[in-house]
Design a protein around this motif. Sequence first.
Motif, short mmCIF file in Angstrom:
data_model
loop_
_atom_site.label_atom_id
_atom_site.label_comp_id
_atom_site.label_asym_id
_atom_site.label_seq_id
_atom_site.Cartn_x
_atom_site.Cartn_y
_atom_site.Cartn_z
N PRO A 1 -109.07 37.44 44.57
CA PRO A 1 -108.43 38.43 43.72
C PRO A 1 -108.49 39.86 44.28
N LEU A 2 -109.31 40.04 45.31
CA LEU A 2 -109.37 41.34 45.99
C LEU A 2 -109.53 41.11 47.48
N HIS B 1 -102.77 34.90 50.63
CA HIS B 1 -104.21 34.80 50.43
C HIS B 1 -104.67 35.47 49.13
N LEU B 2 -103.75 36.14 48.43
CA LEU B 2 -104.11 36.78 47.16
C LEU B 2 -104.01 35.78 46.01
N SER B 3 -104.97 35.85 45.11
CA SER B 3 -104.87 35.11 43.87
C SER B 3 -103.76 35.72 43.01
N PRO B 4 -103.23 34.97 42.04
CA PRO B 4 -102.24 35.57 41.13
C PRO B 4 -102.79 36.84 40.49
N GLU B 5 -102.00 37.88 40.49
CA GLU B 5 -102.38 39.19 39.95
C GLU B 5 -103.49 39.87 40.77
N GLY B 6 -103.79 39.31 41.94
CA GLY B 6 -104.81 39.93 42.79
C GLY B 6 -104.28 41.17 43.48
N GLU B 7 -105.19 41.94 44.06
CA GLU B 7 -104.82 43.18 44.74
C GLU B 7 -105.30 43.18 46.18
#
Length: 376
Positions: free
Chosen positions: A263-264, A302-308
């Motif tokens: 997520p980050l 490589h980002l999770s959903p809603e990740g930054e």
Amino acid sequence: MNQDRKVCWDENGETCCAHWHSESAAPPPKRVVAVDDAIKADAAYRLACEGTALLWRGDFHNARLLLQALARRTERSLAKGRVAEDSPAAAFHRQRLAQSQRARTLGMLLIPFEADHGVPLRRAPDVRQACLEAFGPMEEPYLASLRDLLGAVGAHEWRKKGVEIAALGARIHPHYGVFSPVRGEYLDLVAKAPLPSLDLAFDIGTGTGVLAAILARRGVARVVATDLNPRALACARENIARLGLSEQVEVVAADLFPPGRAPLILCNPPWVPARPKSPLEQAVYDPDSAMLRGFLAGLGEHLSPEGEGWLILSDIAERLGLRSREALQGMFAEAGLEVVARLDTRPTHRRAADRDDPLHAARAAEVTSLWRLRRR
């Protein structure tokens, strides 16, 4: 990270040879003459400019004095050639050329080493540990520049003393060849930006491990820190262990991203899109923004959903005319990313106030940003 070959020279009527070691990947000098305390600085400078290396056989402290004298003459020579530039980019390229010329000239003063890194010169300090850390083990005697030696000694002192990091409330101990986190403004951005999650974060190109440590100290339960440089991996692991964060932070060898999603995802790539002139410059110069492009291109998958994704980047390249803001935003768009927010800070380092710096105008106006990115 270095270059080891043979270098040969004539001395006392005999042909001598030794291994050549250069941390900047400089080729072995083609001409070498043995000199000692009797040589005058003007004569030494003339030989160095002609491409003749000077193998020092005198007092070690006098070798350091000679290097300082060579540096003064080099600066005077370069100052005579300075001209008013048409653009910041021209000033940048001229400065890079001057730095290369200076390094080449000053690198002509050589020091002999024993296989255990001892220096067989009068009043030579014990530099064995510093050289072992920087150069690694050697199997036989070798030659290297006095500049390389002084760089190794300086890095050894930095490693022992460490760099105080206000955002951590602790010290980070950089190893030789690993970029030292001396610019605290971008560290403060990471310490203050709102975290999208406390579960997991990736720190891409971790270096000393300082950003991974800041995230862990902020409460991120697990941080995976990656790098390809063996020196950086060893440095980060040592720092993470020293800070007592080994349960939270895992340091792994990877080309940018580790497996999985997070997520980050954080990255502080080299800021200037130019070719490094030595392996030690690779933390500053990124040819054609290769690492930046690689990070952005792989971020979405490589980002999770809603990740930054957090990108730390100075605008110094824009102010030097080496990369436009439009080009950077085009990279975001091409990678399918959008900007959620941007946190900015101004430089606090001394060079930003140095009016004698040819790049003063760009450095004084520089802004460092933490770009918060998401998948569109």
